[in-house]
Design an enzyme around this catalytic site. Sequence first.
Site, mmCIF file in Angstrom:
data_model
loop_
_atom_site.group_PDB
_atom_site.id
_atom_site.type_symbol
_atom_site.label_atom_id
_atom_site.label_comp_id
_atom_site.label_asym_id
_atom_site.label_seq_id
_atom_site.Cartn_x
_atom_site.Cartn_y
_atom_site.Cartn_z
ATOM 1 N N HIS A 159 -8.445 3.498 3.811
ATOM 2 C CA HIS A 159 -8.791 4.112 5.099
ATOM 3 C C HIS A 159 -10.293 4.091 5.397
ATOM 4 O O HIS A 159 -10.695 4.302 6.527
ATOM 5 C CB HIS A 159 -8.352 5.576 5.119
ATOM 6 C CG HIS A 159 -6.872 5.775 5.141
ATOM 7 N ND1 HIS A 159 -6.022 5.175 4.235
ATOM 8 C CD2 HIS A 159 -6.088 6.520 5.961
ATOM 9 C CE1 HIS A 159 -4.775 5.549 4.496
ATOM 10 N NE2 HIS A 159 -4.794 6.362 5.532
ATOM 11 N N CYS B 279 -10.977 2.879 -0.846
ATOM 12 C CA CYS B 279 -9.705 3.383 -0.332
ATOM 13 C C CYS B 279 -9.437 2.676 0.988
ATOM 14 O O CYS B 279 -10.364 2.411 1.767
ATOM 15 C CB CYS B 279 -9.810 4.900 -0.142
ATOM 16 S SG CYS B 279 -8.453 5.634 0.799
ATOM 17 N N CYS C 159 -3.753 -1.025 -2.066
ATOM 18 C CA CYS C 159 -3.998 0.405 -2.297
ATOM 19 C C CYS C 159 -5.026 0.599 -3.421
ATOM 20 O O CYS C 159 -4.823 0.131 -4.546
ATOM 21 C CB CYS C 159 -2.677 1.066 -2.689
ATOM 22 S SG CYS C 159 -2.809 2.833 -2.946
ATOM 23 N N GLU D 101 -6.234 9.632 9.614
ATOM 24 C CA GLU D 101 -4.857 9.552 10.092
ATOM 25 C C GLU D 101 -4.605 10.467 11.283
ATOM 26 O O GLU D 101 -3.694 10.231 12.066
ATOM 27 C CB GLU D 101 -3.878 9.878 8.960
ATOM 28 C CG GLU D 101 -3.945 8.815 7.894
ATOM 29 C CD GLU D 101 -2.701 8.734 7.047
ATOM 30 O OE1 GLU D 101 -1.894 9.677 7.076
ATOM 31 O OE2 GLU D 101 -2.551 7.710 6.352
ATOM 32 N N ASP E 139 0.860 -1.177 0.000
ATOM 33 C CA ASP E 139 0.000 0.000 0.000
ATOM 34 C C ASP E 139 0.898 1.229 0.000
ATOM 35 O O ASP E 139 2.091 1.139 0.323
ATOM 36 C CB ASP E 139 -0.889 -0.018 1.258
ATOM 37 C CG ASP E 139 -1.781 1.211 1.336
ATOM 38 O OD1 ASP E 139 -2.271 1.662 0.281
ATOM 39 O OD2 ASP E 139 -1.979 1.741 2.449
ATOM 40 N N SER E 140 0.303 2.369 -0.315
ATOM 41 C CA SER E 140 1.038 3.625 -0.226
ATOM 42 C C SER E 140 1.432 3.937 1.216
ATOM 43 O O SER E 140 2.328 4.740 1.449
ATOM 44 C CB SER E 140 0.170 4.758 -0.778
ATOM 45 O OG SER E 140 -1.058 4.798 -0.067
#
Length: 263
Positions: A186, A184, A72, A151, A9-10
């Site tokens: 998140h 996504c 990702c 985040e 993932d990024s």
Amino acid sequence: MLQRIGVFDSGIGGLTVLRELRRVFPALDMVYLGDLARVPYGGRSVETITRYARDDMRFLLRFGLDAVVVACGTVSSNSLEPLRKEFPVPVYGVIDSAARLAEASADAGAVGVIGTRATVASGAYERALHALNPRLRVISQACPLIVPLVENGVAPDDPVAELVCARYMEPFRRERTDALILGCTHYPVYRSAFQRLLPQTRMIHVGEALAEFLREEFGGCTGGEGRTEYYVTERSAAFDETVRIMDQTVDPSSIRVETDFLG
Ligand code: DGL
């Protein structure tokens, strides 16, 4: 037969996908890479996303893997084809399995997609959904504010999160969307906030959808010892907190930093 796979993932959000893979394949060995030195990918050009993804693949292939999972959403929607052509290992992204599950849930014919700007701009979900059913109405919405909110530890029931989510969910409310693809890494953290705003809509967790797809592909046919090695390209500020937000069961101190492959 799968014995050891790579997951990248990024950043650290891909742990939401890895956790679903672990649930379905408890014995599988996995190597996780989060490119925290270069996150976020979601606002970058296709060329840059693909270049970063190539580096990530090269690192993972040192481990002698049977397959790589691109956790990702941004890489899955923009760079999967080049990766599949260039690397000698099966590469699975999150798009097709999520599209299949969403299409199967779309009784009234409307599917929503949320993701980063680059994911939505790619049109990858629309293509996958229309390949399954050309009559589907697909409503897409980039939600760039959600990654930083998650985040920064803003809880899904915080008034700030509720305000942002309400704004982003408005098109889906108007269209009476049957299924919403959380496109996504998140977004599963905010699943409850989305569900409160769209009580009739089925939320599609792309990690769950991919894990179920791989279960169909490989059945119980996996070896390994259930070990996971974790790597990142940087211990960013608030590293431990971010890891805990994504998966409380992962010990942040077990995550190693590796940078020698960065282009
Ligand atoms: N992991 C990215 C995704 O799923 C979100 C973070 C980023 O923009 O890099 O699209």
